[in-house]
Design a protein around this motif. Structure first.
Motif, short mmCIF file in Angstrom:
data_model
loop_
_atom_site.label_atom_id
_atom_site.label_comp_id
_atom_site.label_asym_id
_atom_site.label_seq_id
_atom_site.Cartn_x
_atom_site.Cartn_y
_atom_site.Cartn_z
N UNK A 1 0.83 -1.20 0.00
CA UNK A 1 0.00 0.00 0.00
C UNK A 1 0.86 1.24 0.00
N UNK A 2 0.39 2.27 0.66
CA UNK A 2 1.10 3.55 0.68
C UNK A 2 2.48 3.41 1.30
N UNK A 3 2.67 2.42 2.17
CA UNK A 3 3.96 2.22 2.82
C UNK A 3 4.92 1.37 2.03
N UNK A 4 4.56 1.03 0.79
CA UNK A 4 5.45 0.23 -0.05
C UNK A 4 4.93 -1.19 -0.26
N UNK A 5 5.69 -1.98 -1.04
CA UNK A 5 5.26 -3.33 -1.36
C UNK A 5 5.42 -4.31 -0.20
N UNK A 6 6.37 -4.06 0.68
CA UNK A 6 6.60 -4.96 1.82
C UNK A 6 6.78 -4.15 3.11
N UNK A 7 5.72 -3.48 3.56
CA UNK A 7 5.84 -2.73 4.81
C UNK A 7 6.00 -3.68 6.00
N UNK A 8 6.27 -3.12 7.15
CA UNK A 8 6.41 -3.95 8.34
C UNK A 8 5.13 -4.72 8.62
N UNK A 9 5.25 -5.97 9.09
CA UNK A 9 4.04 -6.72 9.44
C UNK A 9 3.43 -6.21 10.73
N UNK A 10 2.15 -6.44 10.90
CA UNK A 10 1.53 -6.18 12.19
C UNK A 10 2.19 -7.09 13.22
N UNK A 11 2.47 -6.54 14.39
CA UNK A 11 3.15 -7.32 15.42
C UNK A 11 2.38 -8.58 15.78
N UNK A 12 1.05 -8.50 15.82
CA UNK A 12 0.24 -9.66 16.18
C UNK A 12 0.36 -10.77 15.13
N UNK A 13 0.36 -10.38 13.85
CA UNK A 13 0.47 -11.37 12.77
C UNK A 13 1.85 -12.01 12.79
N UNK A 14 2.87 -11.19 12.92
CA UNK A 14 4.23 -11.72 12.95
C UNK A 14 4.45 -12.61 14.16
N UNK A 15 3.99 -12.18 15.32
CA UNK A 15 4.16 -12.97 16.52
C UNK A 15 3.49 -14.33 16.42
N UNK A 16 2.29 -14.36 15.86
CA UNK A 16 1.59 -15.63 15.71
C UNK A 16 2.33 -16.55 14.75
N UNK A 17 2.88 -15.99 13.67
CA UNK A 17 3.64 -16.80 12.72
C UNK A 17 4.87 -17.40 13.39
N UNK A 18 5.54 -16.63 14.21
CA UNK A 18 6.74 -17.13 14.88
C UNK A 18 6.39 -18.19 15.92
N UNK A 19 5.33 -17.98 16.67
CA UNK A 19 4.93 -18.99 17.66
C UNK A 19 4.52 -20.29 16.97
N UNK A 20 3.80 -20.18 15.83
CA UNK A 20 3.42 -21.35 15.06
C UNK A 20 4.65 -22.11 14.58
N UNK A 21 5.72 -21.35 14.27
CA UNK A 21 6.96 -21.97 13.79
C UNK A 21 7.83 -22.50 14.93
N UNK A 22 7.35 -22.40 16.16
CA UNK A 22 8.08 -22.94 17.29
C UNK A 22 9.09 -22.00 17.92
N UNK A 23 9.00 -20.72 17.60
CA UNK A 23 9.97 -19.76 18.12
C UNK A 23 9.52 -19.25 19.49
N UNK A 24 10.40 -19.37 20.46
CA UNK A 24 10.19 -18.81 21.79
C UNK A 24 11.19 -17.70 22.03
N UNK A 25 10.97 -16.95 23.08
CA UNK A 25 11.90 -15.88 23.40
C UNK A 25 13.30 -16.38 23.69
N UNK A 26 13.40 -17.60 24.18
CA UNK A 26 14.71 -18.17 24.52
C UNK A 26 15.30 -19.03 23.40
N UNK A 27 14.60 -19.14 22.28
CA UNK A 27 15.06 -20.01 21.19
C UNK A 27 16.32 -19.48 20.52
N UNK A 28 17.17 -20.42 20.08
CA UNK A 28 18.16 -20.10 19.07
C UNK A 28 17.45 -20.26 17.72
N UNK A 29 17.53 -19.27 16.88
CA UNK A 29 16.81 -19.30 15.61
C UNK A 29 17.80 -19.22 14.45
#
Length: 279
Positions: free
Chosen positions: A60-88
């Motif tokens: 949109x107005x912020x470009x083709x790949x603006x920052x993701x919504x924090x909630x969407x990104x966080x859910x994607x990372x949790x689904x992928x098994x990422x925790x705050x203490x994970x090595x990624x």
């Protein structure tokens, strides 16, 4: 700042104990989703992450790949098994753009232990690494994004930095010069920006050049050794992330203009320079 890991070191790490959270971020601009390629063969334990849907917000107005919504990104990372203490560890098909975008987004969101597989999946298979097929279903992670851990530029910041510091244009040189523009409404570059194509960060095998080589490259482009006042942009904030990664390998911190040329060129009030000089 955590940056890269070689295929050999990753294999040794996976053989010695619990594996890191592995994210497969294969992406092809204007091509099909990397999901089919992931299903056909990926590093065992890796989870596919969709750059368009999970590492960026809607175009949109912020470009083709603006920052993701924090909630969407966080859910994607949790689904992928990422925790705050994970090595990624994140990887892509070898160019490093998508993996670097995942690395940068996780670091921006406050995760402290993220590395890019140097050379991506081709480096893994070249080193004798095996591939798994099908889907991976890891245990759910607990990572909660806290955005703002890495510096971000907006259009005004980029314009100022091009005058007062060093603003690197990570696109191909022909796009910088304004000779071609396959994606955006206006050709050229941000006035004052310096051409610095990401391809020059890589060796012929697709791995990043050494820290010493990268530091020399950036010094020749006018970047101070202490990294003071450095920013990067590209077409839409993806390949520029690879430049930020390369700068980090060289020991230099840099800010990312996420909206990049796709945002800048969509605003008729923003000037465009052409030619080989910063303008």
């Amino acid at each position: 700042m955590n940056t890269i890991v070689s295929a050999a070191d990753l294999a040794a790490e996976m053989g010695a104990g619990p594996a890191p959270a592995l994210l497969d971020v294969r992406y092809e601009r204007a091509g099909p989703s990397g999901r089919a390629a992931y299903a056909a063969g990926h590093i065992a334990g890796a989870v596919y992450v969709d750059l368009e849907a999970e590492l960026a917000g809607p175009a949109g107005a912020g470009g083709r790949h603006p920052l993701p919504e924090a909630a969407v990104f966080g859910e994607a990372m949790r689904r992928a098994g990422v925790s705050g203490s994970s090595r990624v560890v994140v990887y892509d098909g070898g160019q490093g753009w998508a993996a670097a975008r995942a690395w940068w987004t996780l670091r921006w969101a406050g995760h402290g232990d993220v590395r890019v597989l140097d050379g991506g999946l081709p480096a893994w298979t070249a080193a004798g690494g095996e591939l798994a097929t099908g889907q991976t279903a890891p245990g759910r992670g607990d990572f909660t994004p806290e955005p703002g851990a890495l510096p971000v530029l907006d259009a005004d910041d980029a314009a100022t930095l091009a005058r007062t510091g060093v603003l690197l244009d990570a696109r191909a040189a022909a796009r910088y010069r304004g000779e071609v523009e396959p994606l955006d409404p206006v050709a050229g570059h941000i006035p004052g920006a310096v051409s610095a194509p990401t391809a020059e960060n890589l060796r012929p095998d697709g791995t990043l050049r050494s820290a010493r080589e990268l530091a020399g490259r950036f010094a020749a482009l006018g970047v101070a050794a202490d990294g003071g006042g450095v920013g990067v942009y590209c077409g839409s904030g993806v390949s520029a992330a690879q430049q930020v990664l390369a700068l980090a390998v060289a020991g230099i911190d840099a800010a990312l203009y996420v909206g990049s040329w796709s945002e800048w060129s969509a605003d008729p009030a923003r000037p465009a320079a052409t030619g080989s000089q910063p303008g």
